[in-house]
Design a protein around this motif. Sequence first.
Motif, PDB file in Angstrom:
ATOM      1  N   LEU A 156       3.321  11.226  -1.813  1.00 28.22           N
ATOM      2  CA  LEU A 156       2.380  10.273  -2.411  1.00 28.22           C
ATOM      3  C   LEU A 156       1.727  10.812  -3.674  1.00 28.22           C
ATOM      4  N   THR A 157       1.522  12.106  -3.720  1.00 27.43           N
ATOM      5  CA  THR A 157       0.808  12.669  -4.871  1.00 27.43           C
ATOM      6  C   THR A 157       1.727  13.067  -6.013  1.00 27.43           C
ATOM      7  N   SER A 184      -5.235   1.551  -2.643  1.00 26.66           N
ATOM      8  CA  SER A 184      -4.132   0.896  -1.933  1.00 26.66           C
ATOM      9  C   SER A 184      -4.335   0.943  -0.424  1.00 26.66           C
ATOM     10  N   TRP A 185      -4.711   2.091   0.073  1.00 27.20           N
ATOM     11  CA  TRP A 185      -4.810   2.234   1.513  1.00 27.20           C
ATOM     12  C   TRP A 185      -6.125   1.703   2.041  1.00 27.20           C
ATOM     13  N   PRO A 192       0.682   3.282  -4.976  1.00 29.16           N
ATOM     14  CA  PRO A 192       0.263   4.605  -5.465  1.00 29.16           C
ATOM     15  C   PRO A 192       1.339   5.325  -6.259  1.00 29.16           C
ATOM     16  N   SER A 195      -5.874   5.932  -6.883  1.00 24.52           N
ATOM     17  CA  SER A 195      -4.907   4.863  -6.622  1.00 24.52           C
ATOM     18  C   SER A 195      -4.528   4.830  -5.139  1.00 24.52           C
ATOM     19  N   ILE A 196      -4.353   6.003  -4.548  1.00 23.33           N
ATOM     20  CA  ILE A 196      -4.054   6.075  -3.106  1.00 23.33           C
ATOM     21  C   ILE A 196      -5.210   5.489  -2.304  1.00 23.33           C
ATOM     22  N   CYS A 221      -3.929  14.306   1.251  1.00 21.71           N
ATOM     23  CA  CYS A 221      -3.704  14.160  -0.191  1.00 21.71           C
ATOM     24  C   CYS A 221      -4.756  14.944  -0.971  1.00 21.71           C
ATOM     25  N   ARG A 269      -4.262   9.523  -9.569  1.00 21.92           N
ATOM     26  CA  ARG A 269      -3.359   9.337  -8.429  1.00 21.92           C
ATOM     27  C   ARG A 269      -4.137   9.256  -7.122  1.00 21.92           C
ATOM     28  N   SER A 291       0.824  -1.223   0.000  1.00 19.43           N
ATOM     29  CA  SER A 291       0.000   0.000   0.000  1.00 19.43           C
ATOM     30  C   SER A 291       0.848   1.259   0.000  1.00 19.43           C
TER      31      SER A 291
END
Length: 928
Positions: free
Chosen positions: A912-913, A698-699, A681, A694-695, A826, A691, A677
């Motif tokens: 992350l972004t 995953s999380w 991303p 996707s975060i 995010c 994006r 996770s």
Amino acid sequence: MLLFFILGLLVHFVFFGSIFDIYFTSPLVHGMTPQLTPLPPPAKRLVLFVADGLRADTLYELDENGNTRAPFIRNIIMHEGSWGISHTRVPTESRPGHVALIAGFYEDVSAVAKGWKENPVGFDSLINESRYTWSWGSPDILTMFAKGASGDHVYAYSYDADNEDFGAQDVTKLDTWVFDNMKEFFHAARNNQSLFSKLNEEKIVFFLHLLGIDTNGHAHRPTSREYKDNIKVVDEGMKEIVSMLEDFYGNDGKTAFIFTSDHGMTDWGFHGAGHPSETLTPFVTWGAGIKYPQRVSAQKFDDADIAPLMASLIGVPFPLNSVGILPVDYLNNTDLFKAESMFTNAVQILEQFKVKMTQKKEAILPFFFTPFKLLSESKQLNILRKARSYIKQRKYDEAVSLCKELIQLALKGLSYYHTYDRFFLGINVVLGFVGWTSYASLLIIRSHSSFTRGVSKEVKKPSHLLSCSFIAVGVLVAFFLLIQDCPWTYYIYCLLPVPIWYAVLREFQVIQDFVISLLTFPPSQLAGYLFIFTLGIEVLVLSFFYRYMLTAGLIAFACWPFITQLWIRAKSISLSWIFFSLLLAVFPLMPVVGRKPDIFLVIGAGSLVLLLSLCVLTSLIKRKDRFINEELLLHLFQMLSIALSMYVVYSTHHSLLKKQGLPFLNQIISWIILASSFVLPLLSPTSLFERLFSILLSWMSAYLLLSTGYEALFPLVLSCLMFVWIQMEQETLQQSGVSYRQKVTSLQFTCNLDITQFRHLYLDDIRRAFFLVFFLVTAFFGTGNIASVNSFDLASVYCFLTVFSPYMMGALMMWKILIPFVLVMCAFEAVQLTTQLSSKSHVFILQHFFFLVKDYGSWLEIGTRGILCSFPYVFSLLVTCFLFSFCSISHYVIVMSMTIVLMLLNGLAHLLTTKKLELYGKSKSHLI
């Protein structure tokens, strides 16, 4: 600007650390003279049974058939001994509970940051004062008393910590191991002359720590058959041990027995706070020196009072740090013995008061020292002389009453000197925070607003008089602390406000221009802004006490499109905003504690995510002329992770119900999903929507593994609202007349933004910052209340591990808390991108909102004693800041922690972004 952020982080860490010097300092003092009752004790040996996690009501009440769950203990109550209910203090955890029982004082709170498995500080205990002590049970409890004892007279026998498995088929083995090993020990002693001689000496203690009930309570809850059957196992084991001891010692009548618990447990299988189910524990005692049979409940009886009782029974000195008051009503002895024992108890506590007063007096200048007036030296001597006179005159009741009065005064005096510096340090912390907030505000006004257009952006050189004045103040403060031999941390708290306020006064011209600019606003408009601002802050403050205020705030948010004409410009987006705001508003109304696990809600949340993923995948395929294979594979892999998470949660739940433990394959899959996770991303495209989605995927897969019920739906609803918020903010920006050509769907996180495009702050930016703070608080309190840590369900980590591991379990729970935070941060990265505003400006504003919440919700109430809550064996300082807190202090700790974590999460969200990892060895893209 980087330097400013680093300094800001350091300032927040410093003042966060101040809470430990102000409230969480060690209450222990050393150098007292041991006090011993000068009369023969009634018992030669003492046996202490501690049933970890046993509730008083569950032991004493009859079952559904009208039968007792503990026939042996019931027989003791009816025919042989005394019984009652002891009151444990918070935190209701195993270590502080046992410290109170055996050492007689309430846990040194500073031990939290140093680890709770052993003694970070030295203290005296009944075990240390005994001639010999043999103990059996959990390594976590026995080790700290073995290491805390001086000499070579404490022997501890413990099982492997891996036996503490919440998913094991039968955890009563934790108790039967203790009983079996003690029986084997005494059997071997008959053939060992040296050991036999030790066992027949006086002043010896046998300590049996029984962890099975607590483990069954965590795994199955106190209302379960497993928990109640474990009580029967303990009762039968105690019966066998008592019979064995009577046989070994030939029924000499010189053995005293005590049975109690370190803490209770809530209906949902947790402890740590101050609910009566956690603080009311059983107390049964019989044997040498104990009255029979009676219930003793006339006086308030705390668990710390058991230590002086045990010391009195076997004739050892009262533990030096004990603050317990001898419960004389339990003693079956002469009135002279009771009076002498109370006199010893009073002198022992008075010794601590004298040492504490001397230490404080020597560390403070004489003209600054204010003694505790209720217990002057002359009054001490007068009470002691009078009590001794009563004993000589055989006025034993009067002597006991007078000794209790002296004890109460000495305890008040101990508290007075322990908290002597609290007000002084608190004032300095407040000064520092007000100064830092003021300075950061002035930087925002000077650099990112139009209020000071007439002011040069250059920082004017300060006058020498101002510089010299603050240098002089700093020197005086340092000298004042030096001559009082203050700890080095005091220098930081007291000197840090000096340069901060110097920096504030350097910006005097900015302050002047800002005030002049405010006066240009119409009074009615300014009053309206202030009213709305104050109302928003009040809602934030109240949400720390009443979660349903978050619901009220989210309902108010749902009305936002109607107030700002967004309903006319973007009706479909406005409808989405209203729907998801109202849907999110439901969560704070859901129960925090006492909820039952509902795996089907977790499966349902995963199914909704899969359905949403399919819709998004279809939309992306239609929108793109050519869908890249890597992107398609990544999306499918993330969907597979969601499906695997659903499977693992379901299969693990049923495996544990069948008492087959955690399947190894499920454990491996869970850890792989959690690790992936963090990486997946970064493989997704950097377009804003893809994006962020996707975060979420995953999380969300990791969050499902950590969920047990309705909270699994929370990140999904929160993220949907965040997506709509991004679009709403761009519509709001266009409505205000700011030109912006790109649509949300075409924005790229990795695009190189021209810094010249960043604009000045508008009033709407304050509203955006408030929205972010509110969403962060909602992410924090939306499904639970971290100020009451016993609301957490230990079952939430069972997909990863079931063997008791406080550090790992604590870390997993903390990550579950942080996931909604990161999703919000995010989304805010995207808001800053769409509104063309520098992130540093918004972060400045956020710190001010948090300070305002802290100022009202904490410092005005800080110092009032509340409920102390903790997760067992808090694993680090960062976890401590969340999990170990007083009720009013917790709001300070929470807000301080959120402010610090906000700075760190801002960097994590940016990573992350904006970061892009390429497969097949392709080069990594750069950060913005």
